[in-house]
Design an enzyme around this catalytic site. Structure first.
Site, PDB file in Angstrom:
ATOM      1  CG  HIS A 285      43.392  44.041  43.767  1.00 14.96           C
ATOM      2  ND1 HIS A 285      43.490  44.061  42.396  1.00 14.96           N
ATOM      3  CD2 HIS A 285      43.921  45.212  44.190  1.00 14.96           C
ATOM      4  CE1 HIS A 285      44.031  45.201  42.003  1.00 14.96           C
ATOM      5  NE2 HIS A 285      44.305  45.915  43.081  1.00 14.96           N
ATOM      6  CB  SER A 286      46.809  44.238  46.793  1.00 17.79           C
ATOM      7  OG  SER A 286      45.928  45.019  47.590  1.00 17.79           O
TER       8      SER A 286
ATOM      9  CD  GLU B  98      51.495  33.585  54.680  1.00 20.18           C
ATOM     10  OE1 GLU B  98      51.461  33.922  55.885  1.00 20.18           O
ATOM     11  OE2 GLU B  98      50.468  33.357  54.015  1.00 20.18           O
TER      12      GLU B  98
ATOM     13  CB  SER C 113      50.428  53.591  41.959  1.00 23.11           C
ATOM     14  OG  SER C 113      51.415  52.989  42.753  1.00 23.11           O
TER      15      SER C 113
END
Length: 433
Positions: A323-324, A108, A194
């Site tokens: 997923h993200s 959030e 990443s």
């Protein structure tokens, strides 16, 4: 008589007259070279066949999924219950639920523009905690990016999680990494990178060094089923097997590689189906069953160390969250599908039911823990948000042990630039140390 020299099939060269040749030895060599009992081709273990048949992957059952509990948290076979002490099981539950709470708040916060990026772990908490609990704290972990629970189990604090996601002055990475790219030298967790799959060959190299050091430790390498399509995955699995490295490859098969469902990711029997082809011991487990994950990882660690060989674990689970924060999963899967896994087969609910059946947990404890857990997360969140960013000069550090002249010159130019145009930069938000 002409001498005969024999130097074949591993025998020492010997010279003998024809009259003295051991006929039994010759017949044995002839038999081994002309035998039709088994093919002698190097690199395979086969029998002969006169049937022209291709192997059809759709004609055999898939590798079974090992489990300890059913979906209601009831142990199916008592002999498979790891019989973990009450304190440890409660710690597992608290880690799983605290991870869930932290995910909700940080997700959030990204939506509100307070941090730049986030990835939740919804639905996969059992794979994190079950595997981390079975390892030695000194075992080295290479994560992908969705293994925050393993760090939480080892003692990575809420403040450390929050500081990293905010990239503030107390972030161990000095604000140089994206959020959720955690790392901890003290907790033997290699910093997240990443690019997919890069951690896999690195893990094999670390495991090989552990093997040579004979330090009694192994390496754990997490990856997703999507990563298994990378070339690095093949190289890592093959090297680990041929070099006999004490490494556990832990695949979190959560059904989706971002938006690509597993049915479009591969055609074979999941990721576990590849293990035997690499010559690796392999098991498929219910990733939503924390005890099944614990048992499988514990056994895999024993094998890796006692037999000095890699082990592949495929944990079948489901990614309940997007997923993200860069992803909207409603574009490629239904809300009903997600709701099913959230309500019917969630690792947290399963463990809670187990604890209830044991009399180790109750409604009052649940209520108290939820309130305390949220308070802890919110307190750490508030602390991290108020902290200054690292000194902007940190951008020039940590690449070289000693700063070379060209970087020193760039730093000097930047200092002059910032001093000249100070009113255009929010310098008050950055630490002066």
């Amino acid at each position: 008589m002409l001498p005969i020299r024999l130097a074949c099939y591993g025998l020492r060269s010997v010279t003998a007259n024809c009259k003295r040749i051991n006929i039994g030895s010759l017949s044995q060599i002839t038999r081994e070279f002309s035998s039709d009992e088994r093919p002698q081709f190097p690199g395979s273990r086969s029998q002969w066949t006169e049937k022209l048949e291709f192997i059809r992957p759709d004609l055999y059952d898939g590798i079974p999924v090992y489990r300890v509990m059913d979906r209601k948290g009831k142990v199916i076979d008592p002999s498979q219950d790891p019989q973990l002490p009450q304190e440890m099981v409660i710690k597992m539950y608290k880690c799983m639920t605290q991870l869930n709470t932290m995910d909700r708040i940080l997700y959030e916060s990204q939506r509100q523009g307070r941090i730049s990026f986030y990835m939740t772990n919804y639905g996969e908490e059992g794979t994190h905690i079950g595997s981390a609990a079975a390892l030695d704290p000194k075992d080295l972990i290479f994560g992908q990016y969705r293994e925050a629970g393993t760090l939480m189990w080892r003692g990575f604090t809420l403040d450390q999680f929050m500081n990293q996601c905010y990239g503030n002055m107390d972030d161990g990475g000095k604000g140089k990494q994206m959020p959720v790219h955690y790392g901890s030298k003290e907790l033997n967790f290699v910093t997240i990178s990443s690019p997919l799959g890069t951690q896999m060959p690195q893990a094999v190299g670390a495991a090989y060094s552990y093997k040579r050091a004979q330090n009694g430790l192994c390496v754990m390498c997490y990856f997703g089923e999507g990563t298994s399509s990378e070339g690095d995955a093949h190289a890592a699995l093959n090297f680990s097997a041929t070099l006999d490295c004490p490494v556990i490859f832990f695949c979190r098969n959560n059904g989706y590689a971002i938006s690509t469902p597993s049915k479009e990711q591969y055609r074979g029997d999941g990721i576990a189906g590849r293990g035997p082809a690499y010559g690796m011991l392999t098991i498929r487990v219910d990733g939503n069953d924390v005890f099944a994950v614990y048992n499988a990882t514990s056994k895999a660690r024993q094998v890796a160390l006692n037999e000095m060989r890699p082990v592949l674990i495929e944990a079948m689970t489901y990614r309940i969250g997007h997923h993200s924060t860069s992803d909207d999963s409603t574009a490629y899967r239904s809300v009903d599908e997600v709701r099913y896994w959230d309500e019917r087969d969630h690792p947290i609910s399963r463990l809670r039911n187990y604890m209830l059946s044991k009399g180790w947990w109750g409604d009052a404890q649940e209520k108290e823990w939820k309130e305390d857990c949220k308070r802890q997360v919110m307190t750490a969140f508030a602390r991290a948000e108020k902290k200054l960013k690292p000194n902007w000069k940190e951008i020039f550090t940590d690449v070289y042990h000693e700063m070379p002249s060209h970087i020193t010159e760039q730093l000097k130019q930047m200092e002059e630039h910032v001093q000249k145009y100070a009113e255009h930069y929010p310098l008050k938000n950055f630490s002066k140390d």
